[in-house]
Design an enzyme around this catalytic site. Structure first.
Site, PDB file in Angstrom:
ATOM      1  N   SER A  35       0.810  -1.221   0.000  1.00  0.00           N
ATOM      2  CA  SER A  35       0.000   0.000   0.000  1.00  0.00           C
ATOM      3  C   SER A  35       0.841   1.269   0.000  1.00  0.00           C
ATOM      4  O   SER A  35       0.347   2.341  -0.334  1.00  0.00           O
ATOM      5  CB  SER A  35      -0.946   0.019   1.206  1.00  0.00           C
ATOM      6  OG  SER A  35      -0.221   0.182   2.408  1.00  0.00           O
ATOM      7  N   LYS A 134       0.771   3.837   6.927  1.00  0.00           N
ATOM      8  CA  LYS A 134       0.205   4.779   5.951  1.00  0.00           C
ATOM      9  C   LYS A 134       0.856   6.147   6.148  1.00  0.00           C
ATOM     10  O   LYS A 134       1.652   6.354   7.062  1.00  0.00           O
ATOM     11  CB  LYS A 134      -1.311   4.915   6.127  1.00  0.00           C
ATOM     12  CG  LYS A 134      -2.102   3.610   6.151  1.00  0.00           C
ATOM     13  CD  LYS A 134      -2.134   2.915   4.809  1.00  0.00           C
ATOM     14  CE  LYS A 134      -2.894   1.577   4.921  1.00  0.00           C
ATOM     15  NZ  LYS A 134      -2.818   0.785   3.679  1.00  0.00           N
TER      16      LYS A 134
END
Length: 281
Positions: A35, A134
């Protein structure tokens, strides 16, 4: 004999110091997904610095949670490691999937738990929840909105080096996606058109009404452990009528750099501050 005792003492001290460093200082972590590609790939190891925003304590109790403020606060663009906010409830035999996403996808999940041998649901404390990595896209007190795939923070477009990977198909406004935060058809949000949404800051006052409550219901009930409920157009906290609520914690909005391959705040909402482990150095 005395020498052996001294050795054991020094070994015990060394072990204690290493445990303190692991829990409150630095930790090596293997990244499970892509990600954050291309900067961080699946299988890479990253060093997590827990001194930013500071080692946490009582993280499992929102009423007693705190941090040792040894360094700075989080900034835009920081890469953070945090406990997955939707993992307060997990399906034992589906460890890589969100229970809430499974429930939105299949109304008959209660039957599947039994017939497909998915196991009985388990509750996890904050510090037991799987970790994710993230980039911080918005901070407590920010107003955010995604307009045709572009993140806007306080009315300004933000670019945090997010890459699309494959060609991107932008969904038009009004096409409701039940897998996107807050999973409420009344808002009609999708991954490319979301908001506006205000990120709560500790001490902020939320005026309770039927329109805004669905946006913050999970925050109030799960993350802040408040016994709040809606009855018609009225709201009750600990059984007493209330018209507003004061937030106990700060909340962050995070995105993955690999936009099309990232399961992030667009799908499950803001990250409570007590879930933040540290930043990647």
């Amino acid at each position: 004999m005395k020498k052996a005792v001294r050795v054991l003492v020094w070994l015990a001290i060394g072990f204690g110091i290493s445990e303190l460093i692991y829990h409150y200082g630095l930790e090596l972590l293997k990244v499970p997904t892509s990600s954050m590609s291309p900067g961080i790939e699946a299988g890479d190891y990253v060093l997590v610095n827990k001194f930013i925003p500071g080692p946490r304590y009582k993280a499992n109790d929102p009423n007693r949670y705190g941090r040792f403020a040894l360094s700075r606060s989080l900034n835009y663009g920081d890469i953070v490691v945090f406990n997955f906010p939707e993992a307060d409830t997990i399906v034992p035999n589906k460890p890589g999937e969100s229970y809430y996403l499974l429930r939105r996808r299949d109304a008959g999940i209660d039957t599947l738990l039994t017939e497909e041998y998915w196991g009985e649901l388990e509750a996890l404390k904050v510090t037991q929840r799987p970790r994710m990595i993230k980039r911080v896209a918005a901070l407590p007190g920010d107003n955010i909105q995604i307009i045709r795939g572009v993140l806007n923070v306080n009315g300004a477009e933000k670019d945090f080096r997010i890459s699309s990977g494959d060609s991107v198909i932008i969904l038009p406004p009004g096409v409701y996606d039940p897998y996107v935060f807050p999973g409420n058809y009344r808002h009609g949000w999708n991954v490319d058109n979301l908001g506006p949404f205000y990120l709560p800051r500790k001490g902020d006052v939320l005026v309770l009404d039927p329109k805004t409550f669905p946006l913050y219901e999970r925050i109030l009930k799960v993350f802040e452990a408040s016994a709040i409920e809606q009855r018609g157009n009225s709201f009750y906290l600990d059984g007493k009528p209330v018209q507003q609520y004061v937030f106990k914690m700060n909340y962050y909005w995070v995105h993955g750099d690999n936009r099309n391959r990232s399961f992030d705040s667009r799908y499950w909402g803001p990250v409570p501050e007590n879930h933040i482990v540290g930043i990647v150095r």
